[in-house]
Design a protein around this motif. Structure first.
Motif, PDB file in Angstrom:
ATOM      1  N   ARG A  21       3.487  29.588 -15.887  1.00 56.58           N
ATOM      2  CA  ARG A  21       4.038  30.159 -14.669  1.00 56.58           C
ATOM      3  C   ARG A  21       5.405  30.818 -14.866  1.00 56.58           C
ATOM      4  O   ARG A  21       6.214  30.396 -15.646  1.00 56.58           O
ATOM      5  CB  ARG A  21       4.164  29.056 -13.626  1.00 56.58           C
ATOM      6  N   GLY A  22       5.613  31.850 -14.074  1.00 54.39           N
ATOM      7  CA  GLY A  22       6.885  32.547 -14.037  1.00 54.39           C
ATOM      8  C   GLY A  22       6.972  33.307 -12.731  1.00 54.39           C
ATOM      9  O   GLY A  22       5.973  33.480 -12.035  1.00 54.39           O
ATOM     10  N   ARG A  23       8.136  33.758 -12.359  1.00 50.30           N
ATOM     11  CA  ARG A  23       8.307  34.489 -11.109  1.00 50.30           C
ATOM     12  C   ARG A  23       7.608  35.846 -11.175  1.00 50.30           C
ATOM     13  O   ARG A  23       7.557  36.469 -12.220  1.00 50.30           O
ATOM     14  CB  ARG A  23       9.783  34.696 -10.825  1.00 50.30           C
ATOM     15  N   ILE A  24       7.121  36.299 -10.023  1.00 44.88           N
ATOM     16  CA  ILE A  24       6.488  37.613  -9.930  1.00 44.88           C
ATOM     17  C   ILE A  24       7.412  38.530  -9.133  1.00 44.88           C
ATOM     18  O   ILE A  24       7.783  38.224  -8.003  1.00 44.88           O
ATOM     19  CB  ILE A  24       5.128  37.542  -9.211  1.00 44.88           C
ATOM     20  N   TYR A  25       7.813  39.636  -9.745  1.00 47.02           N
ATOM     21  CA  TYR A  25       8.586  40.663  -9.056  1.00 47.02           C
ATOM     22  C   TYR A  25       7.792  41.970  -9.027  1.00 47.02           C
ATOM     23  O   TYR A  25       7.791  42.684  -8.051  1.00 47.02           O
ATOM     24  CB  TYR A  25       9.918  40.920  -9.765  1.00 47.02           C
ATOM     25  N   PHE A  26       7.156  42.284 -10.147  1.00 48.67           N
ATOM     26  CA  PHE A  26       6.415  43.531 -10.308  1.00 48.67           C
ATOM     27  C   PHE A  26       5.025  43.215 -10.865  1.00 48.67           C
ATOM     28  O   PHE A  26       4.702  42.069 -11.108  1.00 48.67           O
ATOM     29  CB  PHE A  26       7.172  44.480 -11.251  1.00 48.67           C
ATOM     30  N   ASP A  27       4.235  44.231 -11.099  1.00 48.47           N
ATOM     31  CA  ASP A  27       2.891  44.035 -11.632  1.00 48.47           C
ATOM     32  C   ASP A  27       2.875  43.778 -13.131  1.00 48.47           C
ATOM     33  O   ASP A  27       1.850  43.408 -13.679  1.00 48.47           O
ATOM     34  CB  ASP A  27       2.013  45.262 -11.336  1.00 48.47           C
ATOM     35  N   ASN A  28       3.996  43.978 -13.804  1.00 45.49           N
ATOM     36  CA  ASN A  28       4.042  43.874 -15.266  1.00 45.49           C
ATOM     37  C   ASN A  28       4.885  42.661 -15.668  1.00 45.49           C
ATOM     38  O   ASN A  28       6.063  42.562 -15.324  1.00 45.49           O
ATOM     39  CB  ASN A  28       4.642  45.166 -15.829  1.00 45.49           C
TER      40      ASN A  28
END
Length: 115
Positions: A21-28
């Protein structure tokens, strides 16, 4: 506000993440890792700047001017070692997001594109 976290929905061209898991900011995920590192660095820099400002204010109130002393300071080997350890921990904290890198074989993908 609940943070949106990435499980393993990484685009096929990037491969899978190493550490979940990690934070999602963009699609990449690579862009997300860069942004995570920038946010960690910004937080660390501001925390240190704030502490320096407080320390300088306290010393000034006590009649102690340290600017010249800081510039003239020559650390001993023990201090150099402690500071190197602290620096390494700082680098790990700031750039730790890059450990969530894609595992896709980039070289293999580049070879396939050239064919």
């Amino acid at each position: 506000m609940e943070e949106q976290l990435r499980e393993t929905e990484v685009p096929i061209e990037l491969g899978e993440e190493i550490t979940g898991r990690g934070r999602i900011y963009f699609d990449n995920v690579v862009t997300d890792n860069i942004l995570d590192a920038l946010l960690e660095l910004s937080a660390a820099v501001w925390t240190n700047q704030d502490r320096v400002l407080v320390l300088e204010k306290i010393l000034e109130e006590k009649g102690i001017s340290v600017s010249a002393e800081i510039e003239a300071h020559m650390p001993d080997q023990e201090e150099i070692a402690r500071r190197a350890e602290a620096r390494d921990a700082f680098v790990d904290q700031v750039f730790g997001a890059f450990l969530r890198r894609p595992t896709h074989n980039i070289a293999q993908a580049a070879d396939t594109e050239q064919e």
